[in-house]
Design a protein around this motif. Structure first.
Motif, PDB file in Angstrom:
ATOM      1  N   GLU A  63       8.891   7.183  -4.420  1.00  0.00           N
ATOM      2  CA  GLU A  63       8.121   6.057  -4.952  1.00  0.00           C
ATOM      3  C   GLU A  63       7.396   5.302  -3.839  1.00  0.00           C
ATOM      4  O   GLU A  63       6.239   4.916  -3.988  1.00  0.00           O
ATOM      5  N   LEU A  64       8.061   5.100  -2.710  1.00  0.00           N
ATOM      6  CA  LEU A  64       7.418   4.436  -1.570  1.00  0.00           C
ATOM      7  C   LEU A  64       6.245   5.257  -1.048  1.00  0.00           C
ATOM      8  O   LEU A  64       5.179   4.712  -0.755  1.00  0.00           O
ATOM      9  N   LYS A  66       4.467   7.339  -2.760  1.00  0.00           N
ATOM     10  CA  LYS A  66       3.426   7.269  -3.781  1.00  0.00           C
ATOM     11  C   LYS A  66       2.644   5.979  -3.648  1.00  0.00           C
ATOM     12  O   LYS A  66       1.414   5.960  -3.743  1.00  0.00           O
ATOM     13  N   GLU A  67       3.353   4.873  -3.418  1.00  0.00           N
ATOM     14  CA  GLU A  67       2.682   3.584  -3.251  1.00  0.00           C
ATOM     15  C   GLU A  67       1.773   3.577  -2.022  1.00  0.00           C
ATOM     16  O   GLU A  67       0.671   3.033  -2.056  1.00  0.00           O
ATOM     17  N   GLU A  73       0.692  11.495  -7.737  1.00  0.00           N
ATOM     18  CA  GLU A  73       0.167  10.873  -8.951  1.00  0.00           C
ATOM     19  C   GLU A  73      -0.610  11.857  -9.775  1.00  0.00           C
ATOM     20  O   GLU A  73      -1.142  12.791  -9.342  1.00  0.00           O
TER      21      GLU A  73
END
Length: 73
Positions: A63-64, A66-67, A73
């Motif tokens: 998730e980090l 991806k951010e 995505e």
């Protein structure tokens, strides 16, 4: 700076694993983690699995990433 990304082992033949990262599969070496098994989450760097991590840690790291990058995505 080095970066290791979390991946799930989906297939293992001897010391070669197929891993999945964000829908992409790759072959990586398990020479450093011969005990890793199908279903395990590992950190991958430069074509080698270098550490087994739990699923929650793998998800947090993904998730980090991806951010920061939009990867996966």
């Amino acid at each position: 700076m080095c970066l290791a990304v979390p991946a799930k082992i989906i297939e293992k033949i001897d010391l070669l694993a197929t891993i999945e990262i964000g829908g992409i599969t790759r072959k990586v070496s398990l020479m450093l983690l011969p005990e890793a098994a199908v279903g395990d989450f590992v950190l991958v760097h430069a074509g080698f699995a270098i550490q087994v991590v739990d699923e929650a840690e793998a998800e947090r790291t993904a998730e980090l990433l991806k951010e920061l990058t939009g990867f996966g995505e």
